[in-house]
Design an enzyme around this catalytic site. Structure first.
Site, PDB file in Angstrom:
ATOM      1  N   CYS A 232       0.864  -1.195   0.000  1.00  0.00           N
ATOM      2  CA  CYS A 232       0.000   0.000   0.000  1.00  0.00           C
ATOM      3  C   CYS A 232       0.895   1.238   0.000  1.00  0.00           C
ATOM      4  O   CYS A 232       0.812   2.105   0.879  1.00  0.00           O
ATOM      5  CB  CYS A 232      -0.947   0.000   1.193  1.00  0.00           C
ATOM      6  SG  CYS A 232      -1.870  -1.544   1.398  1.00  0.00           S
ATOM      7  N   ALA A 233       1.752   1.315  -1.015  1.00  0.00           N
ATOM      8  CA  ALA A 233       2.893   2.231  -1.014  1.00  0.00           C
ATOM      9  C   ALA A 233       2.554   3.674  -1.373  1.00  0.00           C
ATOM     10  O   ALA A 233       3.203   4.604  -0.888  1.00  0.00           O
ATOM     11  CB  ALA A 233       3.953   1.719  -1.993  1.00  0.00           C
ATOM     12  N   ALA A 234       1.612   3.889  -2.284  1.00  0.00           N
ATOM     13  CA  ALA A 234       1.347   5.241  -2.777  1.00  0.00           C
ATOM     14  C   ALA A 234       0.805   6.133  -1.657  1.00  0.00           C
ATOM     15  O   ALA A 234       0.146   5.642  -0.737  1.00  0.00           O
ATOM     16  CB  ALA A 234       0.351   5.176  -3.930  1.00  0.00           C
ATOM     17  N   PRO A 235       1.154   7.438  -1.709  1.00  0.00           N
ATOM     18  CA  PRO A 235       1.810   8.168  -2.800  1.00  0.00           C
ATOM     19  C   PRO A 235       3.326   8.084  -2.812  1.00  0.00           C
ATOM     20  O   PRO A 235       3.952   8.709  -3.672  1.00  0.00           O
ATOM     21  CB  PRO A 235       1.364   9.605  -2.564  1.00  0.00           C
ATOM     22  CG  PRO A 235       1.182   9.698  -1.091  1.00  0.00           C
ATOM     23  CD  PRO A 235       0.668   8.357  -0.658  1.00  0.00           C
ATOM     24  N   GLY A 236       3.958   7.357  -1.846  1.00  0.00           N
ATOM     25  CA  GLY A 236       5.340   7.000  -2.079  1.00  0.00           C
ATOM     26  C   GLY A 236       6.419   7.531  -1.171  1.00  0.00           C
ATOM     27  O   GLY A 236       7.592   7.233  -1.386  1.00  0.00           O
ATOM     28  N   GLY A 237       6.086   8.311  -0.143  1.00  0.00           N
ATOM     29  CA  GLY A 237       7.132   8.825   0.728  1.00  0.00           C
ATOM     30  C   GLY A 237       7.975   7.732   1.346  1.00  0.00           C
ATOM     31  O   GLY A 237       9.210   7.829   1.411  1.00  0.00           O
ATOM     32  N   LYS A 238       7.336   6.664   1.779  1.00  0.00           N
ATOM     33  CA  LYS A 238       8.070   5.567   2.411  1.00  0.00           C
ATOM     34  C   LYS A 238       8.887   4.776   1.387  1.00  0.00           C
ATOM     35  O   LYS A 238       9.981   4.295   1.695  1.00  0.00           O
ATOM     36  CB  LYS A 238       7.095   4.672   3.174  1.00  0.00           C
ATOM     37  CG  LYS A 238       6.377   5.414   4.298  1.00  0.00           C
ATOM     38  CD  LYS A 238       5.319   4.541   4.956  1.00  0.00           C
ATOM     39  CE  LYS A 238       4.593   5.308   6.065  1.00  0.00           C
ATOM     40  NZ  LYS A 238       3.789   6.445   5.542  1.00  0.00           N
ATOM     41  N   CYS A 348      -2.174   5.749  10.018  1.00  0.00           N
ATOM     42  CA  CYS A 348      -2.284   7.142  10.458  1.00  0.00           C
ATOM     43  C   CYS A 348      -3.674   7.342  11.075  1.00  0.00           C
ATOM     44  O   CYS A 348      -4.454   8.185  10.634  1.00  0.00           O
ATOM     45  CB  CYS A 348      -2.034   8.121   9.321  1.00  0.00           C
ATOM     46  SG  CYS A 348      -3.094   7.894   7.874  1.00  0.00           S
TER      47      CYS A 348
END
Length: 410
Positions: A232-238, A348
């Site tokens: 569940c990566a998007a939007p991608g900061g991690k 979050c």
């Protein structure tokens, strides 16, 4: 006759209606609500008015009720217009005459006269708001003894946090950008900065990411070429953090639009990841992973200082639905770990059911989060998990609300 500023106020009214009546987020409602608003400044103003009206709604309603002989219904249009007018004067420093000129035309006849009378009465009384907003009763009940402390962090929208591609240059970037750093790899700037005009943007030296949101990836440490799944990566900061830390990253998400944004940021920062668009509940990897970061879909109530609509549209049904999804994703993620692999779970959310309630079900060996992995002012829970909320680090600008836990597969 066209009234300057009126379309922005109408748009703000439509945004609030979408949140309160249809349960939409401000982002979901923005396309239709802002369609007739010209110019970026007026669109930003409409969002700001709606956001402040939602952030302070309980307090604004108390003021309105104090100036009416008979209480206005909760869904009455004059109440909503008065909330907008008062939010502008009391939170956005709009002159009272401007609030009147752009607010009253949203009403007609008797309702307009009523709103004008209530507003004038409150202005004559020098009405003001408390230091921290009151939270809706249902939210106070869910957050129990934490509600007052959390509310302190909601008094103002959050600052701008940047995550650095090269943490060893933290002090240099903090000085260059005129910000402060709360831990290596982090720079905090004041609100209102035009992101794309800041030094380092086009070179890909950093990306926007709340300090608390940067913690889950930090808890996996250096990658040294090992394989990690950002689920569940998007939007991608991690994803960017993991790639910068030397991991061989597979970034998976179901949303093409959000993954397109991730790819753009990978290009801008000159970082690499394998990007997979699919449903994590049906996908099956070819091999297992050394580490998995599951930043799970959630109610996002921890983002209430930047998205105050969550205070009004999230309830037991959404919390239950998210909890069921999180449990399914955790079960699949644990099966994709190598022996000795590490799993980090994050949401979050400020809801117990999405944080502690999920962590207690995980049948792996806990890897407690340590105090020296955190910025000063944050402390791990006794169980070895971490919970942040907007009331923490309030003197330094606060953080979003997160629950984070970490385990190892034996």
């Amino acid at each position: 006759m066209d009234i300057p500023g009126l379309p922005a106020r109408q748009a703000a009214l439509n945004l609030i209606d979408a949140v309160l009546r249809r349960g939409e987020t401000i982002e979901q409602a923005a396309g239709a609500a802002l369609a007739r608003v010209r110019g970026d400044a007026d669109r930003a103003l409409a969002r700001a008015i709606a956001g402040e009206a939602l952030r302070w709604k309980a307090d604004l309603d108390l003021l309105i009720d104090s100036a009416t002989r008979q209480r206005l219904p909760d869904d009455a249009k004059p109440r909503a217009v008065l909330e907008l007018m008062l939010a502008q004067v009391l939170r956005l420093e709009t002159p009272a005459h401007a609030a009147i000129a752009t607010g009253l035309p949203l009403l007609a006849g008797g309702p307009r006269r009523l709103a004008h009378g209530v507003f004038s009465t409150l202005m004559k009384r020098h009405a003001s708001l408390p230091e921290a907003p009151a939270l809706p009763d249902a939210v106070v009940a869910r957050w129990a003894g934490r509600a007052d402390a959390i509310a302190v962090g909601l008094a103002v929208p959050p600052p701008l946090d940047l995550a650095l591609r090269d943490p060893e240059h933290t002090a240099e970037w903090a000085e260059k950008l005129g910000g402060i750093s709360l831990m290596p790899g982090h720079v905090r700037l004041g609100r209102g900065a035009a992101v794309e005009s800041l030094d380092g943007f086009h070179e890909g030296a950093w990306w926007v990411q709340d300090l608390a949101a940067s913690l889950p990836a930090r808890f996996l440490g250096r990658g040294e070429g090992r394989r990690v799944l950002d689920l569940c990566a998007a939007p991608g900061g991690k994803t960017l953090q993991l790639a910068a830390a030397g991991w061989d990253v597979t970034a998976l998400d179901i949303s093409k639009r959000r993954l397109d944004r991730l790819k753009e940021n990978l290009g801008r920062t000159r970082l690499a990841a394998q990007v997979v668009q699919t449903d994590a509940l049906s996908w099956q990897p070819d091999t297992s992973f050394d580490a998995i970061l599951l930043d799970a879909p959630c109610t996002a109530t921890g983002t209430c200082r930047r998205h105050p609509d969550v205070l009004h549209r999230i309830g037991p049904r959404q919390i239950e639905e998210m909890g069921e999804l999180q449990a399914r994703l955790l079960e699949r993620a644990t099966g994709w770990l190598k022996p000795g692999g590490v799993l980090v779970y994050a949401v979050c959310s400020l809801e117990h059911e999405e944080g502690e309630g999920q962590a207690m079900k995980v049948a792996l060996s806990l890897l407690p989060i340590q105090a020296d992995e955190l910025p000063p002012g944050l402390t791990p829970m006794q169980e070895g998990w971490l919970r942040t909320d907007p009331g923490m680090l309030a003197d330094a600008g606060g953080v979003d609300g997160f629950f984070i836990a970490r385990w190892r597969k034996e």
